[in-house]
Design an enzyme around this catalytic site. Structure first.
Site, short mmCIF file in Angstrom:
data_model
loop_
_atom_site.label_atom_id
_atom_site.label_comp_id
_atom_site.label_asym_id
_atom_site.label_seq_id
_atom_site.Cartn_x
_atom_site.Cartn_y
_atom_site.Cartn_z
N LYS A 86 0.76 -1.28 0.03
CA LYS A 86 -0.08 -0.11 0.19
C LYS A 86 0.93 1.19 0.09
CE LYS A 86 -0.55 0.12 5.10
NZ LYS A 86 -1.31 0.48 6.03
N TYR A 89 19.02 29.01 6.74
CA TYR A 89 17.80 29.72 7.41
C TYR A 89 18.09 29.73 8.79
CZ TYR A 89 15.51 29.81 3.06
OH TYR A 89 15.20 30.03 1.60
C1 LIG Z 1 -3.89 -4.33 8.38
C2 LIG Z 1 -2.38 -4.23 8.28
N1 LIG Z 1 -1.46 -5.36 8.24
C3 LIG Z 1 -0.36 -5.08 7.89
C4 LIG Z 1 0.23 -4.04 7.86
C5 LIG Z 1 1.91 -3.94 7.69
O1 LIG Z 1 2.29 -3.44 8.91
P1 LIG Z 1 4.01 -3.25 8.93
O2 LIG Z 1 4.33 -2.33 7.97
O3 LIG Z 1 4.12 -2.98 10.27
O4 LIG Z 1 4.54 -4.65 8.65
C6 LIG Z 1 -0.46 -2.87 8.01
C7 LIG Z 1 0.32 -1.38 7.74
O5 LIG Z 1 -0.17 -0.75 8.54
C8 LIG Z 1 -1.88 -2.91 8.30
O6 LIG Z 1 -2.56 -1.79 8.32
#
Ligand SMILES: Cc1ncc(COP(=O)(O)O)c(C=O)c1O
Length: 353
Positions: A33, A250
Site C-alpha cells: 500500500k 535559514y
Molecule cells: C492491517 C495491516 N496489516 C499489515 C500491515 C503492515 O504493517 P507493517 O508495515 O508494520 O509490517 C499494515 C500496515 O499498516 C496494516 O494496516
C-alpha cells in the site's frame, strides 16, 4: 541533471520477503500500500510477483493500478470497500476484501454479486481502530456466511504495539483473538512486521509484512538481517568555507566554532528529506560519515566536509540506505521510517536487481 535520486534495490526486496516468509512460516501477503511505502508499488509488486503468495493494498484504486500493470496474484484490500458498488469491482478484479465494520457487513448483505468474495474478517483485539469487537466476531462471521456473497472467511487482527518487545499488549491481543475465534473455522492472519520478527506466538496461516520488506527493522534491537531497499542519495553541488562565528542557512541555526568546509547538497524537504532534523544528523559522503549542519531547505541541505578534504563537487551523498540506516534519520526527525519512506517524491527513482 539534478543528482537527487532514490535507488531501489529489488533484489533486497525479494531477500526481505523471503526472510519474512521463512521466519513466519505459512504464506505471506506483501503489503504494498501507499505506493509500496514510497518505493513504487508497480515495480515492487512486479519484482515480487514470481514468489509472493499475494499482496495487500489499502483500497480499491491501489489494487486497480496493480491489476492494470499485470499483477495477477491474490490481492487484499486492507481497508475493505467504501461503497457497495466497489464490491462488484472486487469480484471483477478478483480482489479479497477486509470487512471491519458493520456498514461493510451490511453492504455485503444487501448486494447481489456475480460471484462470492474472499473476505478477511477483522477483529478488534485492542487497537481500537478498526474491526469487530471479540464478542461480536461470531455474529459477524454468521452474517457473512448467510449473505450468500462470501466464498470463505479468513480471521484477522492487527497489533498496536508489536514493535515493542517488552510490553504485554501483543500477548493480550493474541489471547483475545484466540478466544474470539476458537469456535470459528477459517485461516488466521495476525502478524505484521514487528510480530513476524518478534512474536512467534503470532505466527499463523498468513503473515502481512510491510515495513520489513523495505528493509527497515521495526524492532529496537534490529539485527534481523534485513537489507535496505531504498537508497536516497544526491551529490555535492557547491563547496564553501565559512569562518568561525559565521552562521549557516535559514535561521542561522548552525554557527561555526572553527573554520568549516560546507558542502551544499541537492536534496531538501520538498524531496521528502525531513526539515526537522538537527545539526549532527548523519549522512555519508563518498562513503565517509559526515553530518548535516544548518537547517534543511526546500531543495538543498548542507553537510560538514571539514574532515573530508577530498570531497568536492560531485561527491556522492547518501541521506539514507546501506551506509545511513533510515531508522537513524527517523529517530533524528522524531518519526518512523514508514513516514520518511512514504514521503520521498520528486527525485528520480532508479530500479535495479
Ligand atoms: C492491517 C495491516 N496489516 C499489515 C500491515 C503492515 O504493517 P507493517 O508495515 O508494520 O509490517 C499494515 C500496515 O499498516 C496494516 O494496516
Amino acid at each position: 541533471m539534478r543528482p537527487a535520486r532514490a535507488l531501489i534495490d529489488l533484489a533486497a526486496l525479494r531477500h526481505n520477503y523471503r526472510l519474512a516468509r521463512e521466519r513466519h512460516g505459512g504464506r505471506a501477503l506483501a503489503v504494498v500500500k501507499a505506493n509500496a511505502y514510497g518505493h513504487g508499488a508497480v515495480q515492487c509488486a512486479c519484482a515480487l510477483e514470481g514468489e509472493a503468495d499475494g499482496f495487500a493494498v489499502a483500497f480499491l484504486e491501489e489494487a486497480l493500478t496493480l491489476r492494470a500493470a499485470g499483477i495477477r496474484k491474490p490481492m487484499l484490500l486492507l481497508e475493505g470497500v467504501f461503497e457497495a458498488s466497489e464490491l462488484a469491482d472486487a469480484v471483477r478484479e478478483d480482489l479479497w476484501i477486509v470487512v471491519h465494520h458493520e456498514a461493510q457487513l451490511r453492504m455485503l448483505e444487501t448486494t447481489t454479486l456475480a460471484a462470492p468474495l474472499h473476505v478477511w474478517l477483522k477483529i478488534n483485539t485492542g487497537m481500537n481502530r478498526a474491526g469487530f469487537l471479540p464478542e461480536a466476531a461470531s455474529a459477524a462471521w454468521q452474517r457473512l456466511q448467510a449473505s450468500g456473497n462470501v466464498a470463505d472467511i479468513t480471521l484477522m487482527t492487527h497489533f498496536a504495539r508489536a514493535d515493542e518487545p517488552q510490553v504485554i499488549t501483543t500477548t493480550e491481543q493474541i489471547a483475545r483473538f484466540d478466544a474470539a475465534t476458537a469456535a470459528l473455522p477459517g485461516a488466521h492472519s495476525l502478524a505484521n512486521s514487528g510480530a513476524i520478527l518478534g512474536w512467534p506466538q503470532a505466527r499463523r496461516d498468513w503473515a502481512r509484512p510491510g515495513i520489513l520488506l523495505y528493509g527497515a527493522d521495526p524492532l529496537p534491537q534490529e539485527g534481523n538481517g534485513l537489507q535496505p531497499v531504498m537508497t536516497l542519495e544526491s551529490a555535492v553541488m557547491a563547496v564553501r568555507e565559512i569562518a568561525a562565528g559565521e552562521a549557516l542557512g535559514y535561521g542561522g541555526r548552525f554557527v561555526a566554532d572553527t573554520p568549516t568546509r560546507v558542502g551544499l547538497v541537492a536534496m531538501g524537504y520538498a524531496d521528502g528529506y525531513p526539515r526537522v532534523v538537527p545539526d549532527g544528523t548523519p549522512v555519508s559522503v563518498d562513503g565517509h560519515p559526515s553530518r548535516i549542519i544548518g537547517r534543511v531547505s526546500m531543495d538543498m541541505l548542507t553537510v560538514d566536509l571539514s574532515r573530508l578534504p577530498t570531497a568536492a563537487i560531485g561527491s556522492r551523498v547518501e541521506l539514507w540506505g546501506r551506509e545511513v540506516p533510515v531508522n537513524r534519520i527517523a529517530a533524528a526527525a522524531g518519526t518512523i521510517a514508514y513516514e520518511l519512506l512514504c514521503n520521498v517524491k520528486r527525485v528520480r527513482f532508479s530500479y535495479q536487481g
